[in-house]
Structures are given as structure tokens and as C-alpha cells.
Design an enzyme around this catalytic site. Structure first.
Site, PDB file in Angstrom:
ATOM      1  CB  VAL A  21     -11.497  52.933  22.453  1.00 52.04           C
ATOM      2  CG1 VAL A  21     -10.898  51.772  23.223  1.00 52.04           C
ATOM      3  CG2 VAL A  21     -10.436  53.978  22.146  1.00 52.04           C
ATOM      4  CB  THR A 129      -5.792  56.683  27.462  1.00 54.70           C
ATOM      5  OG1 THR A 129      -5.739  55.902  26.266  1.00 54.70           O
ATOM      6  CG2 THR A 129      -4.402  57.156  27.815  1.00 54.70           C
ATOM      7  CD  GLU A 165      -9.633  58.638  15.272  1.00 56.45           C
ATOM      8  OE1 GLU A 165     -10.056  59.318  14.322  1.00 56.45           O
ATOM      9  OE2 GLU A 165      -9.638  59.030  16.444  1.00 56.45           O
ATOM     10  CE  LYS A 217      -3.050  55.036  24.281  1.00 52.42           C
ATOM     11  NZ  LYS A 217      -3.641  54.685  23.041  1.00 52.42           N
ATOM     12  CG  ASN A 221      -0.210  57.739  22.010  1.00 50.23           C
ATOM     13  OD1 ASN A 221       0.056  56.979  21.076  1.00 50.23           O
ATOM     14  ND2 ASN A 221      -1.418  57.854  22.505  1.00 50.23           N
ATOM     15  CB  CYS A 273      -4.428  59.965  20.644  1.00 48.36           C
ATOM     16  SG  CYS A 273      -5.928  58.998  20.477  1.00 48.36           S
TER      17      CYS A 273
HETATM   18  C1  UGA Z   1      -2.331  57.598  17.752  1.00 52.05           C
HETATM   19  C2  UGA Z   1      -1.227  56.531  17.809  1.00 52.05           C
HETATM   20  O1  UGA Z   1      -0.546  56.476  16.553  1.00 52.05           O
HETATM   21  C3  UGA Z   1      -1.824  55.160  18.131  1.00 52.05           C
HETATM   22  O2  UGA Z   1      -0.790  54.196  18.245  1.00 52.05           O
HETATM   23  C4  UGA Z   1      -2.602  55.249  19.455  1.00 52.05           C
HETATM   24  O3  UGA Z   1      -3.211  54.006  19.783  1.00 52.05           O
HETATM   25  C5  UGA Z   1      -3.685  56.308  19.314  1.00 52.05           C
HETATM   26  O4  UGA Z   1      -3.062  57.576  18.991  1.00 52.05           O
HETATM   27  C6  UGA Z   1      -4.414  56.416  20.630  1.00 52.05           C
HETATM   28  O5  UGA Z   1      -3.821  56.833  21.621  1.00 52.05           O
HETATM   29  O6  UGA Z   1      -5.579  55.973  20.702  1.00 52.05           O
HETATM   30  P1  UGA Z   1      -4.107  58.372  15.911  1.00 52.05           P
HETATM   31  O7  UGA Z   1      -4.366  59.535  16.792  1.00 52.05           O
HETATM   32  O8  UGA Z   1      -5.266  57.602  15.378  1.00 52.05           O
HETATM   33  O9  UGA Z   1      -3.178  57.275  16.663  1.00 52.05           O
HETATM   34  O10 UGA Z   1      -3.301  58.911  14.654  1.00 52.05           O
HETATM   35  P2  UGA Z   1      -1.791  58.860  14.122  1.00 52.05           P
HETATM   36  O11 UGA Z   1      -1.709  57.973  12.960  1.00 52.05           O
HETATM   37  O12 UGA Z   1      -0.857  58.621  15.234  1.00 52.05           O
HETATM   38  O13 UGA Z   1      -1.611  60.356  13.599  1.00 52.05           O
HETATM   39  C7  UGA Z   1      -1.647  61.454  14.494  1.00 52.05           C
HETATM   40  C8  UGA Z   1      -1.315  62.735  13.766  1.00 52.05           C
HETATM   41  O14 UGA Z   1       0.065  62.792  13.430  1.00 52.05           O
HETATM   42  C9  UGA Z   1      -2.068  62.952  12.452  1.00 52.05           C
HETATM   43  O15 UGA Z   1      -2.520  64.278  12.416  1.00 52.05           O
HETATM   44  C10 UGA Z   1      -1.009  62.709  11.382  1.00 52.05           C
HETATM   45  O16 UGA Z   1      -1.260  63.437  10.208  1.00 52.05           O
HETATM   46  C11 UGA Z   1       0.241  63.214  12.086  1.00 52.05           C
HETATM   47  N1  UGA Z   1       1.506  62.638  11.575  1.00 52.05           N
HETATM   48  C12 UGA Z   1       1.707  61.299  11.613  1.00 52.05           C
HETATM   49  C13 UGA Z   1       2.501  63.484  11.103  1.00 52.05           C
HETATM   50  O17 UGA Z   1       2.334  64.714  11.087  1.00 52.05           O
HETATM   51  N2  UGA Z   1       3.686  62.948  10.666  1.00 52.05           N
HETATM   52  C14 UGA Z   1       3.911  61.611  10.685  1.00 52.05           C
HETATM   53  O18 UGA Z   1       5.023  61.192  10.283  1.00 52.05           O
HETATM   54  C15 UGA Z   1       2.899  60.763  11.159  1.00 52.05           C
END
Ligand code: UGA
Length: 505
Positions: A21, A129, A165, A217, A221, A273
Site C-alpha cells: 500500500v 485498513t 494487486e 472499505k 471487500n 485482503c
Molecule cells: C482486493 C480487492 O479487490 C481490492 O479492491 C482491495 O483494495 C484489496 O483487496 C485490498 O483490500 O487491499 P486483491 O486482494 O489484490 O484486491 O485481489 P482481488 O483481485 O480482489 O482477488 C482476490 C482473490 O479472489 C484472488 O485469489 C482471485 O483469484 C479471486 N477471485 C477474483 C476469484 O476467485 N473469482 C473472481 O471472480 C475474482
């Protein structure tokens, strides 16, 4: 200087904590023309940054850091005294305890260091957070520290981040909204400073209480996690009745109230997250006597998906994974990161090894693979995807890196002892895999190919009664359990290619 700051004075910013972050915040604010000093207590991290090495992989970040250091808008130091020069001081330190709980020790000790050093006209902005219960304490803690140091009060605000990320730089530079939470800002000068800092952003700036900002926030999530677990439950219905979750979600997505994002079924969400924020919300609410059964179910469904990967592999291997060699494709929690925090790969590999399988893992992020080997006793790591697939009895796609999507599946099948693929991300084409001779299973798209298994559900009692008694007033819909499906939607393709590895099997 970037266009929007032409003729406008830049804001002097300090960012305390240079993790994901903090470093993204520092580099992006510098890119927007502000003067940024990044402060970090970890000697190893600050040394790496001063040396021009990135402490983690985030696309586009290294270039921003380098460019802004070169023009002098971004500097790094371990010395907290730099805070005294800043108009706005961001705090971006960790609040997880590493075991699914909150901790505020780090932020409290950080505040101890920085609050007495803040200039009288500076604003303190928390980007970490925070646990909701800490919000009421935050302005009191800061106020007391200022008073004890014989100093005047400073505005205290929250500015939660919504970056992902893998796309964090773009998410920061082109946000959908900027949230300002006011914890203590009697004359509004804190909010005014932040509005000045973000004046180049076209996104709406939403001002609210600190509690609302923290909950907005957390709420975002929790909702994203709920969507994923919903998709995974729906995928089970699709498997049960011979449906295809891609078609189902694709049709649902036309309803603008629903949308199609974050409804990709598979082995569920990982990372630092979503999993952690769901479990911490459930635990913290329970401590205050508030049951949150929906969020508890979201966490439970998510963990179940990791186990379903083991079950699917066992199913295709004839009942058990014991003695099988399994190629684990991908270890990071998602593509375009080297982050292993709460990555489903760790649970899946550990459980497969416990069940007697040999697990050979490959990931294009060499450092993540090395870290993975340290986290999962008994796992073997491969120097290339080909080496991982050689002689494997089955492959398990865990992270949908571009390098895996673009594999030559005919070649892959010829390398393997048995051409079996369980696609934990619904990322591959059913048609391509089946054409290459694979027995292929994903989540909500049935099991196809060589050893095709028709997933049949027992008829509901009411239907059976209709079929055996008087002619029913309706007909059972015809479901062809053996038909090959059309190509699945490909909208999650990232096109990322891997890079060479120096590891050996
Ligand atoms: C998440 C949120 O998407 C961000 O908006 C937030 O700012 C961030 O947490 C945080 O709190 O800092 P992130 O953890 O980087 O972001 O990753 P995501 O893209 O959300 O993916 C999370 C997980 O969900 C991954 O393992 C991904 O493979 C999985 N996923 C995502 C699924 O299994 N299905 C989906 O349709 C989308």
C-alpha cells in the site's frame, strides 16, 4: 511534472510504511507531481529500495519508482525526522496478526514515532485498513500524544485504498472513487489538504465519518468475497444439473443490477485482503455479540472450494490422489503478483502431500516458487512448466498466468503419464483441452473428455412421483450430459507471459 499540477504548488507528502500500500501510494503521488518521502523501518527493505531493487512484484511500479527518484520527486529514508517537513503524512502499516485476526500494535508504535514529529499544520492520514473498533480510539490516541509533547492538535483522517494487486498502479492513478473519512478535523483543513492532493483525479471525492470510510472499505471487500462464494455455490448447482456456469453467469450479467465481475468460479479467493477481512469481520462482530451468518458462510464456502480441488483430482484419478504425481500450475494467489499470502496453492499442495501425492509446482515468479518450497514441506519445484508436467498423472491449474493459458495442450498431454487437468480457475478452454485428449474438470462446467463422467442428480421425489403416476402436466427438460460445450468465456485472460527460471526439478 504531470499536466494537472502545471502552475500549482505540489504537496509535500511523507508515507510511513513501504509495503504494497505505502510504496504504491508513494510512487503514484510522486508521479502526480507531489514531493514524496517514503519512510520505512525495515533496514533490508530500505536498503533494497535505495539500491533500486523492488521488494515485491507489481506491474509498472518499478518504472514509476525509478522515474520519480531520478527527477527527485521520490526519496526513501529510514529516518522518521523527515516527517517534520510534510503537509500530509500517510500511515500505511500492517494491521493483520498473520492468524486471521486484527492487531493494532504496529500502528500504535508507528503513531508513537510520528505524531510528536508532525508539523503543526500537517494532516495525519491513515491508509491502513483499520479494525472498526479502533476508529473511536484513533483521534483520542493522537490527541493525547500531541498534548503530552506540548503540541497543538492535528487533523486525523482515513483515506482507504481500493487498489488490487497486479493493477495497483492503474487503480491508484485512475480511481473510481476517493474516500475521505474524518476522524478529527475541526476546521476542515485536513480534508482541504487531501482535496488539494487529489485535485487532479477525475473520480468523485466522498467525504464521510471515519467509521463510514472504514466500513465502506470493509463493505466493498465483503461484497466482492460474497460474489465469489456465490459464484462457487452456483457452480455447484451447475455441476449438479449438468449446466455451464459461464453461460449462466454470462446471462445473469446482462442484468445491470447484477453485473458480471467477480463471479468467476473456481478454488476461491486468496491474498492478504479478502480471506482475512471476512474472517476478522466474523470474529470481531461475534466478540461484540453480533452474529454475521452470511459472512461466515462466505468464508466457509471459500475454504470448501480448496478442498473441492483435492476431491476433483481424486475423482479423476480413480478415487484417490495417493501415489500420483501432480503438476501444480501456479502458486501465487493470482497472476501478476509474487504474493503468497493466503494463497489457495498452500492449502492445496499441503493437503495433496498429506494424502500421499507427489506435488511438483511451477510458477513464473521464481521468488514466489522458492518461498512456496519453504512454506510447504515436501513439495518439489520445477524449473519450467514442461518439467512440472513431465510424467505427471494430473495437472492442477491454481493460478491463471498467461503462460499456462497459452500452453500447447497436445504437447502437454504427451509429456504427462495421464492427461488429466483440474482447472481451478475456469481459465482454460474445455474444447481445446478435450481435443488434446485431456480428461478435464473445472468448477461448474462438469467433467469432460476421455473419462467423461456424467454428473447426474437423483430425481426430486415429486418428479419421480409424476413420472411413475399419471402423465405429468409438464415434461422434464432434456439435458444432454455428454455434449461438449462451446468455448468458455475468455474475459479473464491476462496474456501475461512467464520468464525463465534457474531452478531445477
Ligand atoms: C482486493 C480487492 O479487490 C481490492 O479492491 C482491495 O483494495 C484489496 O483487496 C485490498 O483490500 O487491499 P486483491 O486482494 O489484490 O484486491 O485481489 P482481488 O483481485 O480482489 O482477488 C482476490 C482473490 O479472489 C484472488 O485469489 C482471485 O483469484 C479471486 N477471485 C477474483 C476469484 O476467485 N473469482 C473472481 O471472480 C475474482
Amino acid at each position: 511534472m504531470c499536466a494537472f499540477l502545471k502552475g500549482e504548488p505540489s504537496v509535500r507528502v511523507s508515507v510511513v510504511g513501504l509495503g504494497y500500500v505505502g510504496l504504491v501510494t508513494s510512487a503514484c503521488l510522486a508521479e502526480q507531481g507531489h514531493d514524496v518521502v517514503g519512510i520505512e523501518v525495515s533496514a533490508a527493505r530500505i536498503e533494497a529500495l535505495l539500491d533500486g531493487r523492488m521488494p515485491f512484484h507489481e506491474p509498472g511500479l518499478a518504472e514509476l519508482v525509478e522515474a520519480n527518484r531520478e527527477v527527485g520527486r521520490l526519496t526513501f529514508t529510514a529516518d522518521p525526522a523527515a516527517i517534520g517537513q510534510a503537509d500530509v503524512v500517510f500511515v500505511a502499516v500492517g494491521t493483520h496478526d498473520g492468524n486471521g485476526g486484527w492487531q493494532t500494535r504496529t500502528i500504535q508504535s508507528c503513531l508513537n514515532d510520528i505524531v510528536p514529529r508532525l508539523a503543526d499544520d500537517a494532516a495525519l492520514v491513515v491508509r491502513s485498513t483499520l479494525p472498526p473498533w479502533f476508529l473511536a480510539h484513533l483521534p483520542i490516541i493522537v490527541g493525547r500524544m500531541r498534548q503530552e509533547a506540548g503540541l497543538g492538535e492535528v487533523p486525523v483522517l482515513l483515506n482507504p485504498e481500493f487498489t488490487k494487486e497486479g493493477t495497483a498502479v492503474q487503480d491508484f492513478l485512475e480511481p473510481e472513487r476517493v474516500v475521505l473519512g474524518i476522524a478529527h478535523d475541526v476546521d476542515g483543513r485536513g480534508a482541504a489538504k487531501l482535496r488539494r492532493l487529489y485535485r487532479g483525479m477525475s473520480a468523485p471525492i466522498l467525504e464521510m465519518s471515519a467509521t463510514d470510510a472504514a466500513l465502506s472499505k470493509l463493505g466493498a471487500n465483503l461484497f466482492l468475497a460474497t460474489k465469489i462464494s456465490f459464484a462457487n455455490e452456483l457452480a455447484q448447482l451447475c455441476d449438479q444439473y449438468g449446466g455451464n456456469v459461464d453461460q449462466v453467469v454470462g446471462a445473469m450479467a446482462y442484468d445491470h443490477r447484477i453485473g458480471g465481475a467477480f463471479l468467476r468460479a473456481g478454488i476461491g479467493f486468496g491474498g492478504s485482503c479478502l480471506p482475512h477481512q471476512v474472517t476478522m469481520t466474523v470474529a470481531t462482530a461475534a466478540e461484540s455479540g453480533l452474529p454475521t451468518p452470511l459472512f461466515a458462510a462466505v468464508a466457509e464456502v471459500n475454504l470448501r472450494q480448496r478442498e473441492r480441488m483435492i476431491d476433483r483430482l481424486a475423482e479423476l484419478l480413480g478415487g484417490s490422489v495417493a501415489g500420483a504425481r501432480i503438476a501444480l500450475l501456479g502458486v501465487t494467489f493470482k497472476p501478476d503478483t509474487d504474493d503468497l499470502r493466503d494463497a489457495p496453492s498452500i492449502h492445496i499442495a499441503t493437503r495433496l502431500i498429506e494424502e500421499g501425492a507427489t506435488v511438483v509446482a511451477f510458477d513464473p515468479m521464481t521468488n514466489a516458487l522458492e518461498h512456496f518450497a519453504a512454506l510447504v514441506p515436501g513439495v518439489r519445484v520445477a524449473s519450467s512448466v514442461d518439467v512440472a508436467l513431465d510424467d505427471a498423472d494430473a495437472a492442477a491449474l491454481v493460478t491463471e498466468w498467461g503462460i499456462f493459458r497459452q500452453l500447447d495442450w497436445v504437447d502437454a498431454a504427451s509429456r504427462m503419464r495421464r492427461a488429466i487437468m483440474v482447472d481451478g480457475r475456469n481459465a482454460l478452454s474445455v474444447v481445446e483441452l478435450v481435443d488434446a485428449g485431456f480428461a478435464y474438470a473445472s468448477f461448474g462446467r462438469g467433467i469432460r473428455g476421455q473419462t467423461e463422467v456424467a454428473l447426474t442428480a437423483p430425481l426430486p421425489t415429486a418428479v419421480e412421483a409424476d413420472l411413475t403416476g399419471e402423465p405429468a402436466a409438464y415434461e422434464m427438460p432434456a439435458v444432454d450430459m455428454t455434449a461438449t460445450e462451446s468455448s468458455p468465456t475468455e474475459r479473464y485472460r491476462s496474456g501475461t507471459s512467464g520468464r525463465d527460471l534457474a531452478l531445477t526439478d
